[in-house]
Motif scaffolding. Structure first.
Motif, short mmCIF file in Angstrom:
data_model
loop_
_atom_site.label_atom_id
_atom_site.label_comp_id
_atom_site.label_asym_id
_atom_site.label_seq_id
_atom_site.Cartn_x
_atom_site.Cartn_y
_atom_site.Cartn_z
N ALA A 1 112.17 -1.85 46.46
CA ALA A 1 112.72 -1.56 47.47
C ALA A 1 114.23 -1.24 46.86
CB ALA A 1 112.98 -3.01 48.31
N ILE A 2 114.63 -1.92 46.01
CA ILE A 2 115.88 -1.73 45.24
C ILE A 2 116.00 -0.26 44.70
CG2 ILE A 2 117.72 -2.43 43.53
CD1 ILE A 2 116.88 -5.27 44.00
N ALA A 3 114.91 0.00 43.92
CA ALA A 3 114.89 1.33 43.12
C ALA A 3 114.76 2.54 44.32
CB ALA A 3 113.54 1.14 42.52
N LEU A 4 114.26 2.20 45.49
CA LEU A 4 114.13 3.26 46.44
C LEU A 4 115.50 3.53 46.94
CD1 LEU A 4 110.83 2.50 48.44
CD2 LEU A 4 111.21 4.52 47.08
N LEU A 5 116.23 2.25 47.32
CA LEU A 5 117.39 2.44 47.67
C LEU A 5 118.39 3.20 46.83
CD1 LEU A 5 118.10 -1.19 49.27
CD2 LEU A 5 118.17 0.99 50.65
N VAL A 6 118.63 2.93 45.71
CA VAL A 6 119.21 3.44 44.59
C VAL A 6 118.87 4.94 44.20
CG1 VAL A 6 120.18 3.43 42.14
CG2 VAL A 6 119.86 1.24 43.57
#
Length: 214
Positions: free
Chosen positions: A129-134
């Motif tokens: 989820a964090i990787a997708l956001l960034v």
């Protein structure tokens, strides 16, 4: 060793995230974001202990919109507008791939520092989820092609949806479906805007917008 099916699925999403950093064509980005949309849409079937009929319908509708309707809408916008298919990078592709590796490693580290009980059994849910956001933010800032920026926005929403899937399995459907409809409406509006930009500048390079005068 017993592998969690959710983590196995999300490992492919992380791989697609890395490919997104090095993609040099709009079609590749569209396919990647469509793949991500399909994969994260099926995650609730694995983490929801008791999927109701309504929840199943919402999840399938989400899958159809994220994985089929939105990517097809962008493809249609490109074809009708005769939009250039190459992605013009502000940050080079090799440097972008290195950034992608750093994002995945950083996301894994940060998620390990977070204490989120509801997602603790799914080791890759928070990092993905964090990787997708960034990654979505990176595409917005490091690509000049307007289509790539739209895809970055959609990728960010995919990350938000994935977070919501882990934190509120039982109550997320109505809120997330409303957000998804907003995203779909945004894509439709952006398709119209892109056609107008293409007619005016004969390109969708966002750097050309600097030439606009009041």
């Amino acid at each position: 060793m017993i592998f969690n099916p959710v983590d196995i699925i999300l490992s492919f999403v992380l791989l697609s995230v890395l490919f997104s950093f090095g993609a040099d064509r709009v079609q590749v980005l569209i396919k990647l974001v469509g793949f991500q949309g399909i994969v994260i849409s099926v995650i609730p079937f694995f983490i929801g202990e008791h999927m109701t009929t309504g929840g199943t319908v919402f999840t399938l509708a989400t899958l159809g919109i994220r994985g089929i309707i939105i990517p097809l809408s962008i493809f249609v916008a490109i074809r009708r507008g005769a939009i250039r298919r190459m992605v013009d990078p502000i940050v080079g592709y090799h440097a972008s791939i290195l950034c992608g590796l750093a994002v995945i490693i950083g996301a894994t580290y940060i998620s390990g520092r977070l204490d989120i009980g509801s997602v603790s059994e799914f080791k890759l849910l928070a990092p993905t989820a964090i990787a997708l956001l960034v990654t979505g933010m990176f595409l917005l800032m490091a690509r000049r092609n307007a289509i790539a920026m739209v895809i970055g926005y959609i990728m960010m929403e995919n990350g938000i949806y994935l977070v919501g899937s882990g934190l509120s399995v039982g109550t997320r459907h109505i809120v997330e479906f409303g957000i998804l409809l907003d995203v779909l409406a945004g894509v439709m509006i952006m398709a119209v805007i892109l056609r107008n930009i293409k007619k005016t500048f004969d390109d969708v390079d966002t750097a050309l917008l600097r030439t606009l005068k009041d």
